[in-house]
Design a protein around this motif. Structure first.
Motif, PDB file in Angstrom:
ATOM      1  N   ALA A  97     -65.868  -2.453 -52.684  1.00 58.90           N
ATOM      2  CA  ALA A  97     -65.485  -1.170 -53.278  1.00 58.90           C
ATOM      3  C   ALA A  97     -66.347  -0.034 -52.727  1.00 58.90           C
ATOM      4  O   ALA A  97     -65.842   1.040 -52.389  1.00 58.90           O
ATOM      5  CB  ALA A  97     -65.594  -1.239 -54.802  1.00 58.90           C
ATOM      6  N   GLU A  98     -67.641  -0.285 -52.620  1.00 56.21           N
ATOM      7  CA  GLU A  98     -68.548   0.737 -52.107  1.00 56.21           C
ATOM      8  C   GLU A  98     -68.174   1.124 -50.684  1.00 56.21           C
ATOM      9  O   GLU A  98     -68.186   2.309 -50.321  1.00 56.21           O
ATOM     10  CB  GLU A  98     -69.993   0.222 -52.170  1.00 56.21           C
ATOM     11  N   ARG A  99     -67.798   0.141 -49.882  1.00 59.97           N
ATOM     12  CA  ARG A  99     -67.455   0.423 -48.482  1.00 59.97           C
ATOM     13  C   ARG A  99     -66.186   1.262 -48.363  1.00 59.97           C
ATOM     14  O   ARG A  99     -66.070   2.113 -47.486  1.00 59.97           O
ATOM     15  CB  ARG A  99     -67.272  -0.900 -47.709  1.00 59.97           C
ATOM     16  N   LEU A 100     -65.212   1.039 -49.269  1.00 56.44           N
ATOM     17  CA  LEU A 100     -63.943   1.752 -49.187  1.00 56.44           C
ATOM     18  C   LEU A 100     -63.867   2.950 -50.135  1.00 56.44           C
ATOM     19  O   LEU A 100     -62.798   3.525 -50.318  1.00 56.44           O
ATOM     20  CB  LEU A 100     -62.776   0.795 -49.457  1.00 56.44           C
ATOM     21  N   CYS A 101     -65.015   3.340 -50.714  1.00 52.49           N
ATOM     22  CA  CYS A 101     -65.060   4.477 -51.644  1.00 52.49           C
ATOM     23  C   CYS A 101     -64.093   4.295 -52.805  1.00 52.49           C
ATOM     24  O   CYS A 101     -63.392   5.223 -53.215  1.00 52.49           O
ATOM     25  CB  CYS A 101     -64.787   5.792 -50.927  1.00 52.49           C
ATOM     26  N   LEU A 102     -64.038   3.073 -53.325  1.00 57.34           N
ATOM     27  CA  LEU A 102     -63.307   2.767 -54.543  1.00 57.34           C
ATOM     28  C   LEU A 102     -64.317   2.623 -55.683  1.00 57.34           C
ATOM     29  O   LEU A 102     -65.494   2.329 -55.437  1.00 57.34           O
ATOM     30  CB  LEU A 102     -62.511   1.468 -54.380  1.00 57.34           C
ATOM     31  N   VAL A 148     -56.640  12.173 -47.074  1.00 55.31           N
ATOM     32  CA  VAL A 148     -57.683  11.160 -46.942  1.00 55.31           C
ATOM     33  C   VAL A 148     -58.935  11.637 -47.661  1.00 55.31           C
ATOM     34  O   VAL A 148     -59.533  12.652 -47.288  1.00 55.31           O
ATOM     35  CB  VAL A 148     -57.998  10.890 -45.454  1.00 55.31           C
ATOM     36  N   HIS A 149     -59.317  10.916 -48.706  1.00 55.78           N
ATOM     37  CA  HIS A 149     -60.482  11.299 -49.511  1.00 55.78           C
ATOM     38  C   HIS A 149     -60.886  10.121 -50.385  1.00 55.78           C
ATOM     39  O   HIS A 149     -60.143   9.137 -50.510  1.00 55.78           O
ATOM     40  CB  HIS A 149     -60.153  12.513 -50.391  1.00 55.78           C
ATOM     41  N   ALA A 150     -62.053  10.228 -50.983  1.00 59.37           N
ATOM     42  CA  ALA A 150     -62.480   9.202 -51.927  1.00 59.37           C
ATOM     43  C   ALA A 150     -61.514   9.171 -53.105  1.00 59.37           C
ATOM     44  O   ALA A 150     -60.947  10.186 -53.497  1.00 59.37           O
ATOM     45  CB  ALA A 150     -63.902   9.477 -52.404  1.00 59.37           C
ATOM     46  N   VAL A 151     -61.336   7.994 -53.680  1.00 58.48           N
ATOM     47  CA  VAL A 151     -60.352   7.792 -54.735  1.00 58.48           C
ATOM     48  C   VAL A 151     -60.848   8.335 -56.071  1.00 58.48           C
ATOM     49  O   VAL A 151     -62.003   8.127 -56.455  1.00 58.48           O
ATOM     50  CB  VAL A 151     -60.024   6.289 -54.848  1.00 58.48           C
ATOM     51  N   SER A 152     -59.953   9.026 -56.805  1.00 59.57           N
ATOM     52  CA  SER A 152     -60.272   9.530 -58.147  1.00 59.57           C
ATOM     53  C   SER A 152     -59.600   8.726 -59.245  1.00 59.57           C
ATOM     54  O   SER A 152     -60.020   8.768 -60.401  1.00 59.57           O
ATOM     55  CB  SER A 152     -59.852  11.001 -58.271  1.00 59.57           C
ATOM     56  N   ASN A 153     -58.541   7.988 -58.883  1.00 57.98           N
ATOM     57  CA  ASN A 153     -57.823   7.159 -59.858  1.00 57.98           C
ATOM     58  C   ASN A 153     -57.553   5.791 -59.232  1.00 57.98           C
ATOM     59  O   ASN A 153     -57.190   5.704 -58.048  1.00 57.98           O
ATOM     60  CB  ASN A 153     -56.502   7.809 -60.253  1.00 57.98           C
ATOM     61  N   ALA A 154     -57.729   4.751 -60.016  1.00 55.02           N
ATOM     62  CA  ALA A 154     -57.567   3.402 -59.485  1.00 55.02           C
ATOM     63  C   ALA A 154     -57.097   2.448 -60.575  1.00 55.02           C
ATOM     64  O   ALA A 154     -57.180   2.752 -61.774  1.00 55.02           O
ATOM     65  CB  ALA A 154     -58.883   2.897 -58.884  1.00 55.02           C
ATOM     66  N   THR A 155     -56.617   1.300 -60.144  1.00 56.60           N
ATOM     67  CA  THR A 155     -56.174   0.243 -61.060  1.00 56.60           C
ATOM     68  C   THR A 155     -56.806  -1.068 -60.632  1.00 56.60           C
ATOM     69  O   THR A 155     -56.847  -1.376 -59.436  1.00 56.60           O
ATOM     70  CB  THR A 155     -54.640   0.112 -61.044  1.00 56.60           C
ATOM     71  N   PHE A 156     -57.291  -1.829 -61.616  1.00 53.73           N
ATOM     72  CA  PHE A 156     -57.841  -3.163 -61.378  1.00 53.73           C
ATOM     73  C   PHE A 156     -56.939  -4.168 -62.079  1.00 53.73           C
ATOM     74  O   PHE A 156     -56.592  -3.994 -63.251  1.00 53.73           O
ATOM     75  CB  PHE A 156     -59.265  -3.259 -61.925  1.00 53.73           C
ATOM     76  N   ILE A 157     -56.556  -5.223 -61.358  1.00 51.48           N
ATOM     77  CA  ILE A 157     -55.624  -6.222 -61.893  1.00 51.48           C
ATOM     78  C   ILE A 157     -56.135  -7.613 -61.539  1.00 51.48           C
ATOM     79  O   ILE A 157     -56.736  -7.816 -60.484  1.00 51.48           O
ATOM     80  CB  ILE A 157     -54.209  -6.016 -61.310  1.00 51.48           C
ATOM     81  N   ILE A 158     -55.879  -8.566 -62.418  1.00 52.89           N
ATOM     82  CA  ILE A 158     -56.105  -9.985 -62.099  1.00 52.89           C
ATOM     83  C   ILE A 158     -54.804 -10.720 -62.358  1.00 52.89           C
ATOM     84  O   ILE A 158     -54.224 -10.611 -63.448  1.00 52.89           O
ATOM     85  CB  ILE A 158     -57.220 -10.617 -62.954  1.00 52.89           C
ATOM     86  N   ILE A 159     -54.348 -11.459 -61.364  1.00 54.55           N
ATOM     87  CA  ILE A 159     -53.203 -12.343 -61.538  1.00 54.55           C
ATOM     88  C   ILE A 159     -53.647 -13.772 -61.239  1.00 54.55           C
ATOM     89  O   ILE A 159     -54.734 -13.990 -60.699  1.00 54.55           O
ATOM     90  CB  ILE A 159     -52.006 -11.942 -60.642  1.00 54.55           C
ATOM     91  N   ALA A 160     -52.821 -14.745 -61.583  1.00 54.80           N
ATOM     92  CA  ALA A 160     -53.207 -16.149 -61.413  1.00 54.80           C
ATOM     93  C   ALA A 160     -52.022 -16.979 -60.942  1.00 54.80           C
ATOM     94  O   ALA A 160     -50.868 -16.694 -61.294  1.00 54.80           O
ATOM     95  CB  ALA A 160     -53.755 -16.711 -62.721  1.00 54.80           C
ATOM     96  N   SER A 161     -52.348 -18.021 -60.167  1.00 49.64           N
ATOM     97  CA  SER A 161     -51.315 -18.881 -59.600  1.00 49.64           C
ATOM     98  C   SER A 161     -51.806 -20.322 -59.545  1.00 49.64           C
ATOM     99  O   SER A 161     -52.846 -20.599 -58.940  1.00 49.64           O
ATOM    100  CB  SER A 161     -50.983 -18.398 -58.177  1.00 49.64           C
ATOM    101  N   PRO A 162     -51.102 -21.267 -60.174  1.00 46.64           N
ATOM    102  CA  PRO A 162     -51.469 -22.678 -60.019  1.00 46.64           C
ATOM    103  C   PRO A 162     -51.175 -23.119 -58.589  1.00 46.64           C
ATOM    104  O   PRO A 162     -50.090 -22.850 -58.067  1.00 46.64           O
ATOM    105  CB  PRO A 162     -50.568 -23.405 -61.027  1.00 46.64           C
ATOM    106  N   VAL A 163     -52.163 -23.775 -57.944  1.00 48.78           N
ATOM    107  CA  VAL A 163     -52.026 -24.070 -56.518  1.00 48.78           C
ATOM    108  C   VAL A 163     -52.422 -25.503 -56.189  1.00 48.78           C
ATOM    109  O   VAL A 163     -53.182 -26.147 -56.908  1.00 48.78           O
ATOM    110  CB  VAL A 163     -52.895 -23.111 -55.664  1.00 48.78           C
ATOM    111  N   GLY A 164     -51.896 -25.955 -55.045  1.00 46.91           N
ATOM    112  CA  GLY A 164     -52.330 -27.200 -54.439  1.00 46.91           C
ATOM    113  C   GLY A 164     -53.173 -26.875 -53.220  1.00 46.91           C
ATOM    114  O   GLY A 164     -53.945 -25.918 -53.223  1.00 46.91           O
ATOM    115  N   SER A 165     -52.996 -27.615 -52.139  1.00 46.50           N
ATOM    116  CA  SER A 165     -53.788 -27.399 -50.929  1.00 46.50           C
ATOM    117  C   SER A 165     -53.357 -26.121 -50.209  1.00 46.50           C
ATOM    118  O   SER A 165     -52.170 -25.799 -50.159  1.00 46.50           O
ATOM    119  CB  SER A 165     -53.633 -28.585 -49.969  1.00 46.50           C
ATOM    120  N   TYR A 166     -54.334 -25.412 -49.640  1.00 48.57           N
ATOM    121  CA  TYR A 166     -54.044 -24.193 -48.886  1.00 48.57           C
ATOM    122  C   TYR A 166     -53.334 -24.524 -47.582  1.00 48.57           C
ATOM    123  O   TYR A 166     -52.373 -23.870 -47.193  1.00 48.57           O
ATOM    124  CB  TYR A 166     -55.353 -23.439 -48.602  1.00 48.57           C
ATOM    125  N   TYR A 167     -53.833 -25.529 -46.883  1.00 49.57           N
ATOM    126  CA  TYR A 167     -53.201 -25.973 -45.647  1.00 49.57           C
ATOM    127  C   TYR A 167     -52.287 -27.153 -45.929  1.00 49.57           C
ATOM    128  O   TYR A 167     -52.607 -28.019 -46.744  1.00 49.57           O
ATOM    129  CB  TYR A 167     -54.259 -26.410 -44.622  1.00 49.57           C
TER     130      TYR A 167
END
Length: 353
Positions: A97-102, A148-167
């Motif tokens: 977040a710090e790197r992307l000015c979020l 192009v400027h630092a962000v003044s408004n943002a949204t934080f979200i968490i989603i979830a997915s049941p998973v098996g193997s990535y490969y």
């Protein structure tokens, strides 16, 4: 943190755990929180999973103001659910977040929100061997104006997915092509941040590799095209003549939490471990001489992924006869054992619900 919870009135049917795949099925709810420069983070809530509605001029759509994380919740043999080093994901997200000015997230409150969300969705954590509940926190800028400027408004979200193997190969060795045309990142850029642009920029080389039958590409540095950096979706480690070598964190490499965990395990057990510059010339010499004993990728999605073949400039090199090496297998068994609660956590990494 005050988190309001609105339960879905139309819960989904749980999937067949033998055919989960990765990141294709999503749970009933998601966590959301809003940010404005004037009020900070507010309106923490768990709501039914649904599509998002954003302004067509939203910052994320035009300037890529977006970061994300990936971690998992695991079903233990006693049916309880636990997480692996979640605070490290939150800390890395704040570095991104710090790197992307979020806007950065309050650590303890974000951990509280993450645990509450997993508690609400814990029935989605699968029971089958090798499965887990993949958690995807992400944060994006949504100012409703162009510029192009630092962000003044943002949204934080968490989603979830049941998973098996990535490969699709699972724990079987994968084939990796060493990329010598495109680059992933440069020092001073966003290589150490987990942002979407890094991955979008890697797709062209990844597609070329896939067309030749390779699972991923191994990147070289963006300045000299000389030093090994990381695999497309993972950090990378090599066992060369008894020494475990992994590229040093130079600012263009993602500081992986699985990478960090591997190094802590290896050092605790007395392995010779080096974080340093590793040139393609040194690696190629080791492949030619046969002193490259093992190679593996490490990351949240796959945990440990053995590398059975490396290809550089059209020349193919088998690694450990295309088989899983002893150190690779040991790391996989150790980390997954801790994650699924099969062996004792001597490091204090586990957070139980």
């Amino acid at each position: 943190m005050n988190i309001t919870i609105t339960k879905t009135t139309t819960p989904k049917q749980k999937p067949d755990e033998s055919a989960l795949g990765f990141g294709k099925i999503f749970t009933d709810h998601m966590f959301m929180m809003d940010y404005s420069k004037e009020t900070g983070w507010t309106n923490a809530r768990i709501v039914p999973f649904e599509n998002l509605s954003i302004h067509p001029a939203s910052t994320v759509l035009h300037y890529g103001s977006e970061i994300f994380e990936g971690l998992k919740a695991y079903r233990r043999v006693d049916s309880k659910v636990q997480l692996f080093r979640p605070i490290e994901n939150i800390r890395r997200m704040n570095r991104s977040a710090e790197r992307l000015c979020l806007p950065e997230l309050p650590e303890e409150e974000t951990l509280e929100a993450l645990l509450k969300f997993v508690e609400v969705e814990q029935d989605w954590t699968p029971y089958s061997e090798g499965t887990s509940l993949y958690l995807r926190p992400f944060l994006f800028g949504n100012d409703e104006s162009l510029g192009v400027h630092a962000v003044s408004n943002a949204t934080f979200i968490i989603i979830a997915s049941p998973v098996g193997s990535y490969y699709a190969e699972g724990i079987n060795p994968v084939k990796i092509m060493i990329e010598d045309e495109d680059v992933r990142a440069v020092r001073g850029g966003t290589g150490y941040a987990k942002c979407g642009g890094n991955y979008a920029a890697s797709n062209r080389a990844g597609e070329r590799a896939a067309q030749q039958g390779y699972s991923q590409v191994l990147w070289l540095d963006g300045v000299e095209r000389k030093y090994i950096e990381e695999v497309g979706a993972m950090n990378v480690m090599f066992k060369i003549d008894g020494e475990i070598v992994t590229p040093m964190l130079s600012g263009s490499i993602l500081p992986g939490i699985t990478r960090m965990s591997c190094l802590e395990v290896l050092r605790k057990e007395g392995y010779k471990v080096s974080e340093r510059l590793l040139s393609i010339d040194e690696l190629e010499e080791a492949m030619e001489k046969g002193t490259l004993e093992e190679a593996w990728g490490c990351g949240t999605a796959a945990v440990i992924s053995p590398i059975g073949e490396l290809c550089y400039k059209g020349k193919k090199y088998a690694v450990n006869n295309g088989e899983i090496g002893e150190t690779t297998q040991h790391l996989y068994d150790t980390l997954t054992g801790i994650q699924w609660g099969k062996i004792a956590d001597e490091f204090g990494w586990i957070v139980e619900l």
